[in-house]
Design a protein around this motif. Structure first.
Motif, PDB file in Angstrom:
ATOM      1  N   ILE A 244      -4.148   9.748   1.727  1.00  0.00           N
ATOM      2  CA  ILE A 244      -4.376   8.439   1.103  1.00  0.00           C
ATOM      3  C   ILE A 244      -5.734   8.430   0.425  1.00  0.00           C
ATOM      4  O   ILE A 244      -6.754   8.798   1.025  1.00  0.00           O
ATOM      5  N   GLU A 245      -5.756   8.013  -0.834  1.00  0.00           N
ATOM      6  CA  GLU A 245      -7.000   7.923  -1.583  1.00  0.00           C
ATOM      7  C   GLU A 245      -7.813   6.710  -1.124  1.00  0.00           C
ATOM      8  O   GLU A 245      -7.258   5.667  -0.751  1.00  0.00           O
TER       9      GLU A 245
ATOM     10  N   GLY B 167       0.799  -1.216   0.000  1.00  0.00           N
ATOM     11  CA  GLY B 167       0.000   0.000   0.000  1.00  0.00           C
ATOM     12  C   GLY B 167       0.829   1.261   0.000  1.00  0.00           C
ATOM     13  O   GLY B 167       2.058   1.227  -0.083  1.00  0.00           O
ATOM     14  N   PRO B 168       0.158   2.398   0.118  1.00  0.00           N
ATOM     15  CA  PRO B 168       0.859   3.689   0.029  1.00  0.00           C
ATOM     16  C   PRO B 168       1.676   4.009   1.262  1.00  0.00           C
ATOM     17  O   PRO B 168       1.425   3.496   2.359  1.00  0.00           O
TER      18      PRO B 168
ATOM     19  N   VAL C  65      -5.703  -2.251  -0.436  1.00  0.00           N
ATOM     20  CA  VAL C  65      -4.909  -2.938   0.580  1.00  0.00           C
ATOM     21  C   VAL C  65      -5.779  -3.933   1.349  1.00  0.00           C
ATOM     22  O   VAL C  65      -5.389  -5.091   1.562  1.00  0.00           O
ATOM     23  N   PHE C  66      -6.961  -3.502   1.759  1.00  0.00           N
ATOM     24  CA  PHE C  66      -7.838  -4.399   2.510  1.00  0.00           C
ATOM     25  C   PHE C  66      -8.396  -5.518   1.636  1.00  0.00           C
ATOM     26  O   PHE C  66      -8.615  -6.639   2.111  1.00  0.00           O
ATOM     27  N   ALA C  67      -8.598  -5.242   0.364  1.00  0.00           N
ATOM     28  CA  ALA C  67      -9.117  -6.268  -0.538  1.00  0.00           C
ATOM     29  C   ALA C  67      -8.156  -7.443  -0.652  1.00  0.00           C
ATOM     30  O   ALA C  67      -8.557  -8.606  -0.636  1.00  0.00           O
TER      31      ALA C  67
ATOM     32  N   TYR D 221      -1.829  -0.422   5.615  1.00  0.00           N
ATOM     33  CA  TYR D 221      -1.106  -1.689   5.765  1.00  0.00           C
ATOM     34  C   TYR D 221      -1.171  -2.174   7.209  1.00  0.00           C
ATOM     35  O   TYR D 221      -1.496  -3.337   7.476  1.00  0.00           O
ATOM     36  N   CYS D 222      -0.873  -1.276   8.159  1.00  0.00           N
ATOM     37  CA  CYS D 222      -0.881  -1.669   9.564  1.00  0.00           C
ATOM     38  C   CYS D 222      -2.270  -2.119  10.011  1.00  0.00           C
ATOM     39  O   CYS D 222      -2.417  -3.128  10.712  1.00  0.00           O
TER      40      CYS D 222
END
Length: 249
Positions: free
Chosen positions: A95-96, A87-88, A103-105, A148-149
């Motif tokens: 963050i868009e 991710g970013p 990221v969650f997908a 990400y976290c």
């Protein structure tokens, strides 16, 4: 592990390839899953016998269903949910929404979909292992990496709850939380952090690894060895194993 079949997502490179090598070396049949045919084929060719690959997008339900159907005749007794994206690297306010959702997908929805696909067979047989690759970044602050976290903490929560759902059936579910792993992904993160902060890439790396007791990153092969070790502990269920060179959560 002779006679056992393992599905490893994100198997075309990095941690997935290292985990595949470790399981294969212990006698398991490995099925590498990912989106890049060329990378999957290269890793599989290096392993030789007892290795094959299949393409799938872990974030897509139809793609995972097709994967399950392709393996209908295979008794998958090990599932390693390793597929993930970093991710970013940015402040949350920058963050868009699309980047957050992506990221969650992959990191969370993908883990859910693979578990949903392959747990029924394990439950029916009364035996099996699921190892979800999380991260120490899910357990401690890491500025500019919120999606990400958050996704990795979600994986840890999914693991602990799922262990209690399927443990009575004889299926073990655990998570492995590596610290920073030396390789292309961390090199990318260090470049992005250096660009964001105006520091050098070396300074960004040193600031990161200085948080670890051993003052270094772990290696891909160490992660592969940890998966093998976890599978050798049949009493482990619902655990999150920290492999971070001493990076305290």
């Amino acid at each position: 592990m002779t006679g056992r079949s393992a599905v490893i997502t994100g198997g075309g490179s990095g941690l997935g390839a290292a985990i595949a090598r470790s399981l294969h070396s212990q006698g398991a049949e490995v099925i590498l899953v990912g989106r890049d045919e060329a990378k999957l084929a290269a890793v599989t060719a290096g392993l030789g016998s007892r290795a094959r690959w299949l393409t799938a997008d872990v974030s897509d339900a139809a793609s995972v269903d097709a994967l399950r159907e392709a393996l209908a005749d295979t008794e998958v007794s090990i599932l390693v949910n390793n597929a993930g994206i970093p991710g970013p690297v940015a402040a949350l306010t920058d963050i868009e929404v699309g980047d957050w959702d992506e990221v969650f997908a992959v990191n969370v929805r993908g883990t859910y979909l693979l578990c949903k696909a392959f747990l029924p067979g394990m439950i029916e047989r009364g035996d099996g292992d699921v190892i979800n690759v999380a991260s120490v970044s899910g357990k401690r602050p890491l500025a500019h990496r919120t999606p990400y976290c958050a996704s990795k903490m979600a994986v840890i929560g999914l693991t602990s709850t799922l262990a209690f759902e399927v443990g009575p059936s004889g299926v073990r579910v655990n998570s492995l939380s590596p610290g920073p792993v030396a390789g292309p992904r961390m090199e990318r993160n260090f470049r992005l952090e250096a660009a964001r902060s105006g520091s050098s890439v070396d300074d960004a790396e040193q600031a990161f690894v200085s948080r670890a007791a051993l003052g270094r990153m772990v290696t891909e092969d160490e992660v592969g060895a940890a998966v093998v070790a976890m599978l050798g502990m049949p009493g482990m269920c619902g655990a999150d194993v920290d492999l971070s060179a001493g990076m305290v959560a």
